[in-house]
Design a protein around this motif. Structure first.
Motif, PDB file in Angstrom:
ATOM      1  N   GLY A   1       0.794  -1.222   0.000  1.00 55.35           N
ATOM      2  CA  GLY A   1       0.000   0.000   0.000  1.00 55.35           C
ATOM      3  C   GLY A   1       0.826   1.272   0.000  1.00 55.35           C
ATOM      4  O   GLY A   1       0.281   2.374  -0.121  1.00 55.35           O
ATOM      5  N   PHE A   2       2.159   1.158   0.122  1.00 52.12           N
ATOM      6  CA  PHE A   2       3.037   2.330   0.097  1.00 52.12           C
ATOM      7  C   PHE A   2       3.266   2.779  -1.354  1.00 52.12           C
ATOM      8  O   PHE A   2       3.437   1.945  -2.247  1.00 52.12           O
ATOM      9  CB  PHE A   2       4.395   2.009   0.729  1.00 52.12           C
ATOM     10  CG  PHE A   2       4.430   2.127   2.221  1.00 52.12           C
ATOM     11  CD1 PHE A   2       3.411   1.611   3.000  1.00 52.12           C
ATOM     12  CD2 PHE A   2       5.496   2.739   2.859  1.00 52.12           C
ATOM     13  CE1 PHE A   2       3.449   1.705   4.385  1.00 52.12           C
ATOM     14  CE2 PHE A   2       5.548   2.839   4.235  1.00 52.12           C
ATOM     15  CZ  PHE A   2       4.522   2.329   5.011  1.00 52.12           C
ATOM     16  N   SER A   3       3.295   4.068  -1.565  1.00 48.46           N
ATOM     17  CA  SER A   3       3.723   4.605  -2.856  1.00 48.46           C
ATOM     18  C   SER A   3       5.244   4.685  -2.868  1.00 48.46           C
ATOM     19  O   SER A   3       5.902   4.517  -1.831  1.00 48.46           O
ATOM     20  CB  SER A   3       3.140   6.003  -3.074  1.00 48.46           C
ATOM     21  OG  SER A   3       3.673   6.910  -2.113  1.00 48.46           O
ATOM     22  N   PHE A   4       5.810   4.962  -4.048  1.00 52.90           N
ATOM     23  CA  PHE A   4       7.261   5.143  -4.112  1.00 52.90           C
ATOM     24  C   PHE A   4       7.689   6.331  -3.260  1.00 52.90           C
ATOM     25  O   PHE A   4       8.774   6.328  -2.673  1.00 52.90           O
ATOM     26  CB  PHE A   4       7.711   5.338  -5.557  1.00 52.90           C
ATOM     27  CG  PHE A   4       7.639   4.096  -6.390  1.00 52.90           C
ATOM     28  CD1 PHE A   4       8.369   2.976  -6.023  1.00 52.90           C
ATOM     29  CD2 PHE A   4       6.865   4.038  -7.536  1.00 52.90           C
ATOM     30  CE1 PHE A   4       8.322   1.810  -6.790  1.00 52.90           C
ATOM     31  CE2 PHE A   4       6.802   2.893  -8.301  1.00 52.90           C
ATOM     32  CZ  PHE A   4       7.528   1.767  -7.935  1.00 52.90           C
ATOM     33  N   ALA A   5       6.847   7.357  -3.193  1.00 50.32           N
ATOM     34  CA  ALA A   5       7.184   8.536  -2.385  1.00 50.32           C
ATOM     35  C   ALA A   5       7.288   8.157  -0.907  1.00 50.32           C
ATOM     36  O   ALA A   5       8.183   8.630  -0.187  1.00 50.32           O
ATOM     37  CB  ALA A   5       6.140   9.627  -2.582  1.00 50.32           C
ATOM     38  N   TYR A   6       6.388   7.290  -0.432  1.00 50.58           N
ATOM     39  CA  TYR A   6       6.456   6.873   0.971  1.00 50.58           C
ATOM     40  C   TYR A   6       7.603   5.905   1.221  1.00 50.58           C
ATOM     41  O   TYR A   6       8.185   5.879   2.305  1.00 50.58           O
ATOM     42  CB  TYR A   6       5.123   6.263   1.405  1.00 50.58           C
ATOM     43  CG  TYR A   6       4.191   7.290   2.013  1.00 50.58           C
ATOM     44  CD1 TYR A   6       4.324   7.681   3.342  1.00 50.58           C
ATOM     45  CD2 TYR A   6       3.194   7.889   1.264  1.00 50.58           C
ATOM     46  CE1 TYR A   6       3.505   8.638   3.903  1.00 50.58           C
ATOM     47  CE2 TYR A   6       2.350   8.851   1.811  1.00 50.58           C
ATOM     48  CZ  TYR A   6       2.511   9.220   3.139  1.00 50.58           C
ATOM     49  OH  TYR A   6       1.697  10.175   3.684  1.00 50.58           O
ATOM     50  N   LEU A   7       7.962   5.101   0.213  1.00 48.90           N
ATOM     51  CA  LEU A   7       9.137   4.245   0.362  1.00 48.90           C
ATOM     52  C   LEU A   7      10.404   5.091   0.494  1.00 48.90           C
ATOM     53  O   LEU A   7      11.293   4.786   1.296  1.00 48.90           O
ATOM     54  CB  LEU A   7       9.260   3.301  -0.838  1.00 48.90           C
ATOM     55  CG  LEU A   7       8.224   2.172  -0.921  1.00 48.90           C
ATOM     56  CD1 LEU A   7       8.386   1.407  -2.226  1.00 48.90           C
ATOM     57  CD2 LEU A   7       8.344   1.223   0.266  1.00 48.90           C
ATOM     58  N   LYS A   8      10.467   6.164  -0.294  1.00 44.96           N
ATOM     59  CA  LYS A   8      11.608   7.068  -0.177  1.00 44.96           C
ATOM     60  C   LYS A   8      11.635   7.720   1.202  1.00 44.96           C
ATOM     61  O   LYS A   8      12.693   7.837   1.828  1.00 44.96           O
ATOM     62  CB  LYS A   8      11.531   8.138  -1.265  1.00 44.96           C
ATOM     63  CG  LYS A   8      12.677   9.126  -1.227  1.00 44.96           C
ATOM     64  CD  LYS A   8      12.561  10.151  -2.340  1.00 44.96           C
ATOM     65  CE  LYS A   8      13.696  11.171  -2.267  1.00 44.96           C
ATOM     66  NZ  LYS A   8      13.590  12.186  -3.349  1.00 44.96           N
ATOM     67  N   GLU A   9      10.451   8.128   1.683  1.00 43.65           N
ATOM     68  CA  GLU A   9      10.376   8.729   3.019  1.00 43.65           C
ATOM     69  C   GLU A   9      10.805   7.726   4.096  1.00 43.65           C
ATOM     70  O   GLU A   9      11.428   8.107   5.097  1.00 43.65           O
ATOM     71  CB  GLU A   9       8.951   9.211   3.280  1.00 43.65           C
ATOM     72  CG  GLU A   9       8.693   9.727   4.688  1.00 43.65           C
ATOM     73  CD  GLU A   9       9.545  10.934   5.044  1.00 43.65           C
ATOM     74  OE1 GLU A   9       9.734  11.187   6.253  1.00 43.65           O
ATOM     75  OE2 GLU A   9      10.030  11.624   4.121  1.00 43.65           O
ATOM     76  N   LEU A  10      10.500   6.456   3.891  1.00 38.37           N
ATOM     77  CA  LEU A  10      10.920   5.428   4.834  1.00 38.37           C
ATOM     78  C   LEU A  10      12.445   5.406   4.953  1.00 38.37           C
ATOM     79  O   LEU A  10      12.996   5.353   6.060  1.00 38.37           O
ATOM     80  CB  LEU A  10      10.406   4.053   4.377  1.00 38.37           C
ATOM     81  CG  LEU A  10      10.901   2.835   5.157  1.00 38.37           C
ATOM     82  CD1 LEU A  10      10.479   2.911   6.615  1.00 38.37           C
ATOM     83  CD2 LEU A  10      10.393   1.548   4.519  1.00 38.37           C
ATOM     84  N   PHE A  11      13.119   5.467   3.814  1.00 35.38           N
ATOM     85  CA  PHE A  11      14.579   5.467   3.831  1.00 35.38           C
ATOM     86  C   PHE A  11      15.129   6.735   4.490  1.00 35.38           C
ATOM     87  O   PHE A  11      15.987   6.672   5.370  1.00 35.38           O
ATOM     88  CB  PHE A  11      15.129   5.345   2.405  1.00 35.38           C
ATOM     89  CG  PHE A  11      15.411   3.940   1.991  1.00 35.38           C
ATOM     90  CD1 PHE A  11      16.612   3.330   2.338  1.00 35.38           C
ATOM     91  CD2 PHE A  11      14.477   3.213   1.271  1.00 35.38           C
ATOM     92  CE1 PHE A  11      16.877   2.023   1.970  1.00 35.38           C
ATOM     93  CE2 PHE A  11      14.732   1.911   0.896  1.00 35.38           C
ATOM     94  CZ  PHE A  11      15.943   1.300   1.244  1.00 35.38           C
ATOM     95  N   VAL A  12      14.633   7.889   4.049  1.00 35.18           N
ATOM     96  CA  VAL A  12      15.188   9.159   4.536  1.00 35.18           C
ATOM     97  C   VAL A  12      14.978   9.317   6.042  1.00 35.18           C
ATOM     98  O   VAL A  12      15.895   9.684   6.782  1.00 35.18           O
ATOM     99  CB  VAL A  12      14.554  10.340   3.770  1.00 35.18           C
ATOM    100  CG1 VAL A  12      14.981  11.673   4.385  1.00 35.18           C
ATOM    101  CG2 VAL A  12      14.947  10.290   2.296  1.00 35.18           C
ATOM    102  N   SER A  13      13.758   9.042   6.514  1.00 38.93           N
ATOM    103  CA  SER A  13      13.481   9.209   7.936  1.00 38.93           C
ATOM    104  C   SER A  13      14.246   8.189   8.778  1.00 38.93           C
ATOM    105  O   SER A  13      14.693   8.494   9.894  1.00 38.93           O
ATOM    106  CB  SER A  13      11.978   9.106   8.201  1.00 38.93           C
ATOM    107  OG  SER A  13      11.472   7.846   7.795  1.00 38.93           O
ATOM    108  N   SER A  14      14.414   6.972   8.266  1.00 39.77           N
ATOM    109  CA  SER A  14      15.187   5.957   8.994  1.00 39.77           C
ATOM    110  C   SER A  14      16.652   6.361   9.101  1.00 39.77           C
ATOM    111  O   SER A  14      17.290   6.197  10.156  1.00 39.77           O
ATOM    112  CB  SER A  14      15.076   4.596   8.295  1.00 39.77           C
ATOM    113  OG  SER A  14      13.734   4.134   8.297  1.00 39.77           O
ATOM    114  N   MET A  15      17.189   6.905   8.034  1.00 38.23           N
ATOM    115  CA  MET A  15      18.584   7.355   8.043  1.00 38.23           C
ATOM    116  C   MET A  15      18.777   8.486   9.044  1.00 38.23           C
ATOM    117  O   MET A  15      19.760   8.504   9.796  1.00 38.23           O
ATOM    118  CB  MET A  15      18.989   7.814   6.635  1.00 38.23           C
ATOM    119  CG  MET A  15      19.109   6.670   5.632  1.00 38.23           C
ATOM    120  SD  MET A  15      19.014   7.226   3.907  1.00 38.23           S
ATOM    121  CE  MET A  15      20.344   8.407   3.845  1.00 38.23           C
ATOM    122  N   MET A  16      17.829   9.426   9.079  1.00 37.20           N
ATOM    123  CA  MET A  16      17.938  10.553  10.007  1.00 37.20           C
ATOM    124  C   MET A  16      17.878  10.069  11.453  1.00 37.20           C
ATOM    125  O   MET A  16      18.631  10.524  12.318  1.00 37.20           O
ATOM    126  CB  MET A  16      16.835  11.562   9.722  1.00 37.20           C
ATOM    127  CG  MET A  16      16.986  12.287   8.393  1.00 37.20           C
ATOM    128  SD  MET A  16      15.598  13.373   8.035  1.00 37.20           S
ATOM    129  CE  MET A  16      15.756  14.559   9.366  1.00 37.20           C
TER     130      MET A  16
END
Length: 437
Positions: free
Chosen positions: A368-383
């Protein structure tokens, strides 16, 4: 034609007085004051007056298509623009009286900035020995300014402006860094390239050489990136519309201007992103007429997107002659999610990289995640990983953030639904009131 050594139309002291009087006169009458004074002072000259943004004299001079031969007879006001670190400064006239040499003609160009009806306007006057020379210069500058050469031409507020930054973003886009289902990629990848190469075939069989392409689907799934990749691949001029609204002209006027300019530029691509937000009940009919009415759109590709196809009129969505190609961008399936996650993961430094097992677990967990939310998953996890001073593993952080982002997605969906519902209710209320009236 006037020789380069001849005296200017106005003497120095007269010009100084002219500037002072023009800029201190009643703002609502400045253009009339200047036009009248020029007619009185230069009765044997032709005066061409305008305020179009297409008369970009600064760029025309920088391109060495004409020369400013004298600019010291009167104080000319210039502003210097800082255009970013490492880029050269750019100086442009604000209030100036310039002698311009163009194709053997020595012309005078007066430029004034002043407030008119509460808005700042840029007016100019071209003074020439012969009207043919003045109009020829005006047309040459505007024609050259309107050409798209290594830029994107963006329409907003009733004006065209070139956007070199957007062009650079487009030049970096390709289908190589876009995750799509194989079938969609196969159809979409060579869409415009094949169309532009097939002109002779279209003409041979009497098929109109034009195309409408509509990309639909929920936000964040690659429609914008696909548009950039298509434009980059097509190697054709691109016109991008942000809005049909402006302060002075009607939306009907602006829609006509957009399509007229696109026809002059063709073969080209006209981009209408978020088409549903550009159209309403007032302008839809004219838009449809421009899209496939009496005027020919030979060589024109209209490339549009919408996150909400249900908001588009069936006359736009369903009639094949308007958008004969429609591509739907679904939320990514597990295979696409895994490809995206693995691709992103491979770009990270080793100590921040997810394990192969976590890649697979995230692909399953992010249904159910869009590519935009997958990218947000990476960025927020890295932060969060950096903020935790690397005391907690990136795998644990990423898996824990999936549920947090899912809750965020749900809240965003609810808020969007409320806004849409409110708009629909207001529309029904307005319709009911109109029926009662």
């Amino acid at each position: 034609m006037r020789a380069g050594g001849d005296e200017p139309a106005l003497e120095f002291m007269v010009m100084e007085d002219f500037f002072s009087e023009a800029l201190t006169s009643s703002y609502d009458h400045t253009s009339y004051f200047v036009s009248r004074r020029l007619a009185e002072t230069c009765p044997d000259k032709a005066v061409i007056e305008g305020e179009t943004g297409s008369f970009d004299l600064d760029a025309y001079v920088r391109a060495q298509l004409c020369t400013v031969v004298r600019e010291t007879r009167v104080h000319n006001q210039f502003v210097t623009e800082w255009r970013g670190a490492g880029r050269p400064l750019r100086t442009s006239p604000v209030n100036a009286w310039l002698d311009v040499l163009w194709r053997g003609h020595l012309l005078e160009v007066l430029i004034l900035h002043y407030s008119e009806a509460g808005c700042w306007t840029r007016h100019f006057w071209i003074v020439a020995d012969e009207r043919e020379a003045g109009e020829g210069f005006f047309r040459a500058v505007c024609d050259w300014s309107a050409e798209v050469r290594g830029e994107i031409l963006v329409y907003e507020g009733g004006y065209w402006q070139k956007d070199a930054e957007l062009f650079r973003a487009i030049k970096s886009a390709s289908f190589d860094n876009l995750v799509l289902p194989d079938a969609l990629r196969a159809e979409l990848e060579n869409e415009l390239e094949n169309f532009f190469a097939a002109r002779e075939m279209y003409e041979k069989y009497g098929v109109p050489w034009k195309r409408g392409v509509l990309l639909t689907g929920p936000p964040g799934n690659g429609k914008t990136h696909a548009i950039k990749a298509l434009i980059n691949q097509s190697r054709r001029p691109c016109l991008y519309v942000k809005s049909f609204k402006s302060a002075y002209d009607t939306e009907h006027d602006n829609i006509s201007e957009v399509f007229t300019h696109a026809r002059r530029t063709a073969p080209c691509v006209l981009v209408l992103e978020d088409l549903d937000s550009l159209l309403d009940d007032e302008n839809r009919s004219l838009f449809l007429n421009e899209l496939d009415g009496f005027a020919t759109n030979t060589g024109l590709v209209v490339l549009a997107t919408t996150n909400h196809p249900e908001r588009l009129d069936p006359a736009i969505l369903d009639r094949p002659s308007r958008f004969d190609r429609k591509y739907h961008f679904e939320l990514p399936a597990e295979a696409e999610r895994l490809t995206f996650i693995a691709t992103w993961n491979a770009t990270l430094q080793e100590e921040m990289r997810l394990s192969t097992e976590t890649e697979g677990a995230l692909a399953v967990a992010t249904d159910g995640f869009s590519f935009a939310y997958l990218k947000e998953l990476f960025v927020s996890s890295m932060m969060q990983w950096i903020g935790a001073a690397r005391t907690r593993g990136i795998d644990d952080i990423a898996l824990a953030r999936v549920e947090l982002l899912r809750q965020q997605m749900k809240r965003a969906t609810v808020e969007t639904g409320k806004r849409v519902g409110k708009s629909s209710a207001e529309g029904v209320e307005s319709d009911s009131a109109a029926d009662k009236g």
